[in-house]
Design a protein around this motif. Structure first.
Motif, PDB file in Angstrom:
ATOM      1  N   ASN A  54      -8.598  -1.615  -0.481  1.00 25.16           N
ATOM      2  CA  ASN A  54      -8.857  -0.182  -0.656  1.00 25.16           C
ATOM      3  C   ASN A  54      -8.996   0.521   0.701  1.00 25.16           C
ATOM      4  O   ASN A  54      -8.499   1.641   0.891  1.00 25.16           O
ATOM      5  CB  ASN A  54     -10.128   0.028  -1.481  1.00 25.16           C
ATOM      6  N   ALA A  55      -9.693  -0.157   1.619  1.00 21.30           N
ATOM      7  CA  ALA A  55      -9.847   0.431   2.958  1.00 21.30           C
ATOM      8  C   ALA A  55      -8.492   0.560   3.642  1.00 21.30           C
ATOM      9  O   ALA A  55      -8.219   1.563   4.331  1.00 21.30           O
ATOM     10  CB  ALA A  55     -10.786  -0.447   3.790  1.00 21.30           C
ATOM     11  N   ALA A  56      -7.639  -0.468   3.434  1.00 23.27           N
ATOM     12  CA  ALA A  56      -6.301  -0.427   4.032  1.00 23.27           C
ATOM     13  C   ALA A  56      -5.477   0.708   3.439  1.00 23.27           C
ATOM     14  O   ALA A  56      -4.726   1.390   4.157  1.00 23.27           O
ATOM     15  CB  ALA A  56      -5.586  -1.768   3.814  1.00 23.27           C
ATOM     16  N   ALA A  57      -5.616   0.922   2.148  1.00 26.20           N
ATOM     17  CA  ALA A  57      -4.863   1.998   1.491  1.00 26.20           C
ATOM     18  C   ALA A  57      -5.274   3.355   2.055  1.00 26.20           C
ATOM     19  O   ALA A  57      -4.429   4.232   2.294  1.00 26.20           O
ATOM     20  CB  ALA A  57      -5.105   1.945  -0.017  1.00 26.20           C
ATOM     21  N   ARG A  59      -6.525   3.804   5.027  1.00 33.22           N
ATOM     22  CA  ARG A  59      -6.035   3.812   6.415  1.00 33.22           C
ATOM     23  C   ARG A  59      -4.570   4.206   6.458  1.00 33.22           C
ATOM     24  O   ARG A  59      -4.150   4.996   7.320  1.00 33.22           O
ATOM     25  CB  ARG A  59      -6.238   2.415   7.027  1.00 33.22           C
ATOM     26  N   ILE A  60      -3.783   3.642   5.519  1.00 33.38           N
ATOM     27  CA  ILE A  60      -2.346   3.972   5.477  1.00 33.38           C
ATOM     28  C   ILE A  60      -2.166   5.455   5.206  1.00 33.38           C
ATOM     29  O   ILE A  60      -1.329   6.128   5.830  1.00 33.38           O
ATOM     30  CB  ILE A  60      -1.644   3.127   4.392  1.00 33.38           C
ATOM     31  N   GLY A  61      -2.954   5.991   4.293  1.00 35.73           N
ATOM     32  CA  GLY A  61      -2.854   7.416   3.971  1.00 35.73           C
ATOM     33  C   GLY A  61      -3.164   8.285   5.168  1.00 35.73           C
ATOM     34  O   GLY A  61      -2.470   9.288   5.428  1.00 35.73           O
ATOM     35  N   GLU A  62      -4.213   7.902   5.902  1.00 38.34           N
ATOM     36  CA  GLU A  62      -4.585   8.677   7.092  1.00 38.34           C
ATOM     37  C   GLU A  62      -3.476   8.620   8.144  1.00 38.34           C
ATOM     38  O   GLU A  62      -3.140   9.633   8.785  1.00 38.34           O
ATOM     39  CB  GLU A  62      -5.880   8.126   7.677  1.00 38.34           C
ATOM     40  N   GLU A  73       3.233   1.378   8.605  1.00 40.79           N
ATOM     41  CA  GLU A  73       4.051   0.284   8.069  1.00 40.79           C
ATOM     42  C   GLU A  73       3.473  -1.086   8.441  1.00 40.79           C
ATOM     43  O   GLU A  73       3.551  -2.040   7.673  1.00 40.79           O
ATOM     44  CB  GLU A  73       5.486   0.402   8.583  1.00 40.79           C
ATOM     45  N   LYS A  74       2.882  -1.175   9.644  1.00 47.06           N
ATOM     46  CA  LYS A  74       2.256  -2.439  10.054  1.00 47.06           C
ATOM     47  C   LYS A  74       1.085  -2.786   9.127  1.00 47.06           C
ATOM     48  O   LYS A  74       0.918  -3.937   8.719  1.00 47.06           O
ATOM     49  CB  LYS A  74       1.759  -2.328  11.489  1.00 47.06           C
ATOM     50  N   VAL A  75       0.253  -1.775   8.849  1.00 50.42           N
ATOM     51  CA  VAL A  75      -0.881  -2.019   7.962  1.00 50.42           C
ATOM     52  C   VAL A  75      -0.392  -2.363   6.551  1.00 50.42           C
ATOM     53  O   VAL A  75      -0.905  -3.267   5.882  1.00 50.42           O
ATOM     54  CB  VAL A  75      -1.807  -0.782   7.909  1.00 50.42           C
ATOM     55  N   LYS A  76       0.674  -1.632   6.116  1.00 49.37           N
ATOM     56  CA  LYS A  76       1.203  -1.858   4.768  1.00 49.37           C
ATOM     57  C   LYS A  76       1.741  -3.279   4.617  1.00 49.37           C
ATOM     58  O   LYS A  76       1.643  -3.890   3.547  1.00 49.37           O
ATOM     59  CB  LYS A  76       2.314  -0.847   4.477  1.00 49.37           C
ATOM     60  N   SER A  77       2.291  -3.849   5.678  1.00 48.23           N
ATOM     61  CA  SER A  77       2.859  -5.198   5.609  1.00 48.23           C
ATOM     62  C   SER A  77       1.788  -6.261   5.342  1.00 48.23           C
ATOM     63  O   SER A  77       2.102  -7.358   4.874  1.00 48.23           O
ATOM     64  CB  SER A  77       3.586  -5.529   6.911  1.00 48.23           C
ATOM     65  N   GLN A  78       0.526  -5.921   5.640  1.00 48.36           N
ATOM     66  CA  GLN A  78      -0.564  -6.876   5.427  1.00 48.36           C
ATOM     67  C   GLN A  78      -1.116  -6.829   3.996  1.00 48.36           C
ATOM     68  O   GLN A  78      -1.839  -7.730   3.577  1.00 48.36           O
ATOM     69  CB  GLN A  78      -1.704  -6.581   6.402  1.00 48.36           C
ATOM     70  N   THR A  79      -0.770  -5.765   3.258  1.00 51.40           N
ATOM     71  CA  THR A  79      -1.372  -5.584   1.932  1.00 51.40           C
ATOM     72  C   THR A  79      -0.822  -6.557   0.896  1.00 51.40           C
ATOM     73  O   THR A  79      -1.467  -6.813  -0.125  1.00 51.40           O
ATOM     74  CB  THR A  79      -1.163  -4.141   1.429  1.00 51.40           C
ATOM     75  N   GLY A  80       0.362  -7.114   1.135  1.00 44.26           N
ATOM     76  CA  GLY A  80       0.945  -8.058   0.170  1.00 44.26           C
ATOM     77  C   GLY A  80       0.052  -9.258  -0.051  1.00 44.26           C
ATOM     78  O   GLY A  80      -0.134  -9.715  -1.190  1.00 44.26           O
ATOM     79  N   THR A  81      -0.529  -9.772   1.021  1.00 43.66           N
ATOM     80  CA  THR A  81      -1.427 -10.938   0.913  1.00 43.66           C
ATOM     81  C   THR A  81      -2.666 -10.586   0.108  1.00 43.66           C
ATOM     82  O   THR A  81      -3.131 -11.375  -0.725  1.00 43.66           O
ATOM     83  CB  THR A  81      -1.833 -11.413   2.319  1.00 43.66           C
ATOM     84  N   TRP A  82      -3.192  -9.397   0.351  1.00 39.04           N
ATOM     85  CA  TRP A  82      -4.373  -8.966  -0.390  1.00 39.04           C
ATOM     86  C   TRP A  82      -4.076  -8.858  -1.895  1.00 39.04           C
ATOM     87  O   TRP A  82      -4.881  -9.272  -2.727  1.00 39.04           O
ATOM     88  CB  TRP A  82      -4.887  -7.630   0.130  1.00 39.04           C
TER      89      TRP A  82
END
Length: 423
Positions: A54-57, A59-62, A73-82
């Motif tokens: 949720n925090a990453a989401a 962050r991506i929005g900001e 895009e870098k942050v988004k690439s890490q969300t798959g594992t989560w």
């Protein structure tokens, strides 16, 4: 069903009370606590991973709003594992909760501290005896012979229509049945119970709610095509009126009564002791059920016991009250009183009622709660009792009241039967 939090906080007491109930699978207690630890750990992993996602989401929005697409895009690439971890932890949690539930339902209710230690019915405690046992003439008959002599009950005709244990009541025998049912319901109404008319078939959720399932499925008649069960007692549908209900504190106590036929397979019941009306597959019963505040449940149990005793006194039947020992109690009860009447022709005691306090055991299964004075929800206590089961009442009335002029009807029943003798 016991609550895990109670088991954890009172482990030694739980084990000691289970021993009173002669429950041998005490390893379940440690297995339940271990599973609950695992459940908490898995829930924490799921919650922390979800929080990171949720925090990453956010962050991506900001980043997207500020035009930092490459960083987003870098942050988004890490969300798959989560996402994979959230799915895996969620599935693990579901499996753990299911296993925990399956083990919890295998634990019986804990007996009250007053329950005597013992395994067999002979170890039940006699609380009191009331009335004098009648002395019958030498030619006195048992109820099954009286039923044939006066054409009251035809057991063989029931076998022809259905099978053993399904009697046909005839003439004054049928009227006596109807009189007893009306008398018991009227007495319950005088005691503040509201009458309900109920379905005779229940679903699996109802059977689970009051504890018949999965403990007693072998004693219940199952309609497989519809996945429904014929009720073994009105306790099941009456108590399930309040499944998934939150009551207001000022609505307690809830007092209901209901008449129903009851159906029990009684597998393995053979011998002279089950002859005639002593044990049937279908029988009539009036049940009383209360939903009460936990602080009052044991005083209510005594009140319900007194109500049943009052019925026996009005019928003029000698009786005794037993406090059941741990090994003779039902899976779901915390404390049970059995009432037995004396059969003068058979020269033995016959059980005619059980009155039980289940504390929160049924309520936890039913999710039956009330809102307390602080506005918080709390599990209620449930109680029920036979008031009364008819077959052995009829048996003792016929046997104990036989005279040279026929069978004398108790005075309280004459307004219902409209006859004083069966002759």
């Amino acid at each position: 069903m016991l609550q895990v939090s109670y088991i954890r906080d009172n482990k030694e007491q739980v084990l000691a009370r289970l021993a009173v109930k002669n429950f041998k699978q005490t390893e379940l207690v440690d297995e339940i606590l271990a599973l609950d630890d695992n459940r908490k750990q898995t829930q924490n992993r799921l919650d922390s991973t979800s929080a990171e996602a949720n925090a990453a989401a956010k962050r991506i929005g900001e980043l997207m709003r500020t035009g930092q697409k490459e960083e987003a895009e870098k942050v988004k690439s890490q969300t798959g594992t989560w996402k994979e971890d959230i799915k895996r932890f969620g599935e693990e949690l579901t499996n753990i909760e299911q296993e925990l539930h399956q083990k919890l339902v295998q634990l019986p209710n804990l007996p009250h501290s007053s329950v005597p230690v013992g395994i067999t019915p002979e170890e039940n405690e006699v609380v009191l005896e009331h009335g004098e046992k009648p002395t019958l003439p030498e030619n006195a008959l048992p109820h099954w012979e009286l039923a044939a002599k006066y054409n009251l009950i035809d057991f063989e005709l029931g076998v022809k229509i259905t099978g053993a244990g399904f009697p046909v009541y005839k003439g004054k025998g049928a009227k006596l049945q109807r009189a007893l049912i009306s008398f018991f319901l009227d007495e319950a109404e005088k005691a503040g119970y509201s009458e309900v008319m109920l379905p005779l078939l229940v679903n699996e959720a109802s059977g689970f709610g009051t504890g018949q399932l999965p403990d007693k499925e072998g004693q219940m008649y199952f309609v497989g095509q519809d996945n429904l069960y014929l009720i073994p007692t009105a306790e099941v549908p009456v108590t399930n009126l309040y499944r998934d209900v939150i009551l207001k504190a000022d609505e307690l106590p809830v007092k209901n009564t209901g008449y129903t036929p009851c159906f029990r397979r009684e597998a393995g019941s053979y011998g002279a002791h089950v002859r005639g009306l002593n044990r049937l597959h279908q029988f009539d019963k009036v049940e009383i059920v209360q939903v009460v505040h936990p602080d009052t449940s044991y005083s209510v149990l005594e009140e319900m016991s007194s109500h049943v005793q009052g019925l026996l006194q009005k019928l003029g039947l000698p009786y005794r009250v037993l406090r059941l020992c741990g090994g003779d109690m039902s899976f779901t009860a915390s404390l049970t009183y059995d009432m037995e009447t004396w059969s003068a022709a058979q020269q033995r005691w016959l059980e005619v009622s059980s009155v039980s306090n289940f504390e929160t055991y049924q309520a936890n299964r039913l999710k039956l709660r009330f809102r307390n004075a602080e506005g918080k929800t709390q599990l209620a206590h449930t109680l029920n009792g036979s008031a009364l089961a008819l077959p052995r009442i009829v048996a003792t009335l016929l046997e104990n009241n036989q005279t040279e002029n026929g069978i004398k009807i108790p005075e309280v029943l004459v307004p219902y039967t409209r006859f004083e003798y069966i002759d």
